[in-house]
Enzyme design. Structure first.
Site, mmCIF file in Angstrom:
data_model
loop_
_atom_site.group_PDB
_atom_site.id
_atom_site.type_symbol
_atom_site.label_atom_id
_atom_site.label_comp_id
_atom_site.label_asym_id
_atom_site.label_seq_id
_atom_site.Cartn_x
_atom_site.Cartn_y
_atom_site.Cartn_z
ATOM 1 N N SER A 69 0.860 -1.173 0.000
ATOM 2 C CA SER A 69 0.000 0.000 0.000
ATOM 3 C C SER A 69 0.897 1.223 0.000
ATOM 4 O O SER A 69 1.990 1.199 0.538
ATOM 5 C CB SER A 69 -0.901 -0.005 1.214
ATOM 6 O OG SER A 69 -0.137 -0.274 2.353
ATOM 7 N N CYS A 70 0.416 2.245 -0.636
ATOM 8 C CA CYS A 70 1.213 3.458 -0.746
ATOM 9 C C CYS A 70 1.457 4.022 0.637
ATOM 10 O O CYS A 70 0.721 3.755 1.557
ATOM 11 C CB CYS A 70 0.481 4.488 -1.584
ATOM 12 S SG CYS A 70 0.023 3.813 -3.158
ATOM 13 N N ILE A 71 2.505 4.781 0.746
ATOM 14 C CA ILE A 71 2.929 5.270 2.050
ATOM 15 C C ILE A 71 2.112 6.478 2.482
ATOM 16 O O ILE A 71 1.925 7.359 1.709
ATOM 17 C CB ILE A 71 4.415 5.640 2.005
ATOM 18 C CG1 ILE A 71 5.190 4.414 1.586
ATOM 19 C CG2 ILE A 71 4.874 6.124 3.340
ATOM 20 C CD1 ILE A 71 6.573 4.710 1.115
ATOM 21 N N THR A 122 1.316 2.325 7.515
ATOM 22 C CA THR A 122 1.775 1.630 6.325
ATOM 23 C C THR A 122 3.023 0.788 6.570
ATOM 24 O O THR A 122 3.382 -0.026 5.739
ATOM 25 C CB THR A 122 2.102 2.646 5.212
ATOM 26 O OG1 THR A 122 3.015 3.608 5.756
ATOM 27 C CG2 THR A 122 0.858 3.359 4.750
#
Lengths: 104, 415
Positions: free
Chosen positions: A102-104, B198
């Protein structure tokens, strides 16, 4: 980690959470086996999505649910119906590509 | 005379103007900054505005004040970039030619992407805090809210400052405690990610904090629509979460100018080389900050580190030298955890946030991934640093552009 797929009896390298490390080792039999472990019965529509994911991965394009939803193959809603609970995680696993980051 | 245009006078654009003004020979280069808005906002302050920790005055100043003398400043909307003709067209038809273009048009919220989000209940019981208007409207709501179900929600990644929604949840916990009404408020954190953040190591630390503060987590939630009549958000897997007050981070998208100019990806971000900041399609166009598609955080600290490398690369490009391919995705963020404490994380493309000290290895005074009051003081001091040093392009002592591995406790390195 090495994983042996029973039916095909091929040994492939997988990550800790079961994603293929080398997408060239993938074939449709393997896809069926991974899908079965997750509890998904693969149809032609599933394979359309899987092939799309593989193509984009080969082209080094990052994958997101939004992107698949705009692919013209399935809507996001349909993607969820095909791969319940983990639309991108499960479809990527079955497609033999790395786990989507997943993108940061 | 050659022209360098900077589109956008936010954090990145303003920093670039300040860096370049002293480096480009005045007789050869004219620098022009274009932005449609008069006000420069201190965006990290939007987190504090809803809780009456900052006043509206502390988060906004006139943008022109920060543009260096010697650079031209045009306050106009930009209509179109014509990258093949090296032209930028402003609203009203004025055409500007450029030799080098820096795109710093940032990212903004797009609540219209989700059905029911910016409908009749927008700013009634559904709010964002990523805009000045949203943060201020939410402040007014929180002043009089009597409690109920507060849902803090992220629509989809990537978003600007991915830790901000967590900080919001932590600060809300403190806020209601201080008001003596924490027992009347149920806080739930809803995210499309598999966990609180994330990066795995930080996720673990943050998960414990959420638990400690009695904040519930709903993960892997990909919102399909807001049912504003029945006060619930519904995801594609038909999971429902009820709210009385929904604080959401809507889809983030690059500026519509990028879409109009045919230069963006499906979220209007510009495909950019992640190490040099040159755009992939045009060698005389560079992009910086939130406007790029870099796999780095969309955050002021990232823009700050990018600006130092981009400045050097612009100079190299002018001289016809190869670009320095050195941007490592360095980000450095304070995470407010409530009750006057904060965490600090430092990470880049390949290294996830770990424990240790910052900025001086072994000394600190700031501790990485650990709650402390000193970290909170650091975050509060940052507002002054931002207005007085950061956007003026002054170097911040001890803080290096590329991430240092010294003084940090790395267990494993990702590939």
């Amino acid at each position: 980690m090495i994983k042996t797929f029973c039916k095909t009896q091929v040994e492939v390298k997988v990550s800790e959470d079961g994603y293929l490390e080398d997408m060239s080792q993938w074939n449709e039999e393997i896809a069926h086996e991974i899908a079965k472990e997750i509890g998904i019965e693969l149809t032609d529509k599933h394979f359309e999505v899987i092939n799309y994911l593989r193509e984009k991965t080969e082209a080094k394009e990052p994958l997101t649910i939004r992107k698949v939803g705009k692919s013209g193959i399935v809507s996001i809603k349909e993607l969820y119906q095909l791969f319940p609970k983990g639309p991108l995680k499960y479809s990527s696993k079955i497609a033999g590509i790395p786990k989507p980051t997943s993108c940061i | 005379m050659k022209n360098l245009l900077i589109l956008g006078a936010g954090t990145s654009g303003t920093m670039m103007a300040n860096h370049l003004i002293s480096k480009l020979p005045k007789k050869e280069w004219s620098i022009t900054v274009i932005d449609q808005f008069k006000t420069h906002y201190y965006q990290p302050g939007f987190l504090f505005l809803p809780f009456d920790i900052y006043t509206t005055k502390q988060v906004k100043k006139k943008g022109e004040k920060f543009i260096p003398k010697g650079a031209n400043y045009i306050q106009k909307k930009i209509e179109l970039i014509q990258p093949d003709e090296n032209k930028v067209i402003l609203e009203g038809g004025r055409v500007l030619d450029y030799d080098i273009l820096i795109v710093a048009t940032g990212t903004k919220i797009a609540p219209g992407e989700i059905e029911g989000m910016d409908g009749p209940m927008w700013y009634k019981n559904i709010f964002d805090f990523y805009t000045y208007e949203g943060a201020k409207a939410l402040r007014n709501k929180l002043r009089e809210w009597e409690g109920g179900k507060l849902v803090v929600h992220i629509t989809e990644m990537p978003i600007k400052c991915p830790v901000a929604p967590l900080e919001f949840a932590f600060l809300a916990d403190s806020f209601f405690k201080n008001k003596g009404m924490r027992d009347k408020v149920d806080i739930t954190y809803v995210t499309p990610l598999g966990g609180a953040f994330t990066k795995p190591k930080a996720t673990e630390a943050l998960h414990h904090l959420l638990e400690e503060k009695g904040i519930k987590e709903v993960t892997d939630f990909n919102i399909e629509r807001v049912d504003y009549e029945n006060n619930k958000i519904i995801d594609y897997a038909e999971t429902e979460v009820k709210y009385d007050l929904l604080v959401t981070v809507p889809t983030n998208m690059g500026d519509e100018l990028i879409e109009r100019s045919g230069m963006g990806d499906d979220l209007n971000y510009i495909p950019t080389d992640k190490a040099t900041l040159q755009t992939k399609d045009h060698e005389n166009i560079f992009a910086i900050g939130d406007a790029t598609n870099l796999p780095a955080s969309k955050a002021g600290s990232v823009a700050h580190f990018e600006a130092e490398i981009l400045t050097e690369n612009i100079l190299r490009y002018i001289k016809g030298e190869p670009l320095r391919a050195e941007f490592d995705g360095h980000a450095n963020c304070f995470i407010e955890t409530g009750n006057g404490k904060a965490l600090l994380i430092d990470f880049n493309y390949t290294h996830e946030p770990v424990e240790g000290t910052f900025p001086l290895p072994g000394i600190g005074p700031l501790k990485l991934l650990k709650e402390s009051r000193t970290n909170h003081m650091g975050k509060m001091a940052f507002r002054w640093i931002y207005w007085n040093m950061l956007i003026k392009g002054r170097h911040i002592p001890f803080v290096s552009t590329n991430m240092t591995e010294k003084g940090k406790h790395f267990e494993t390195l990702e590939k």
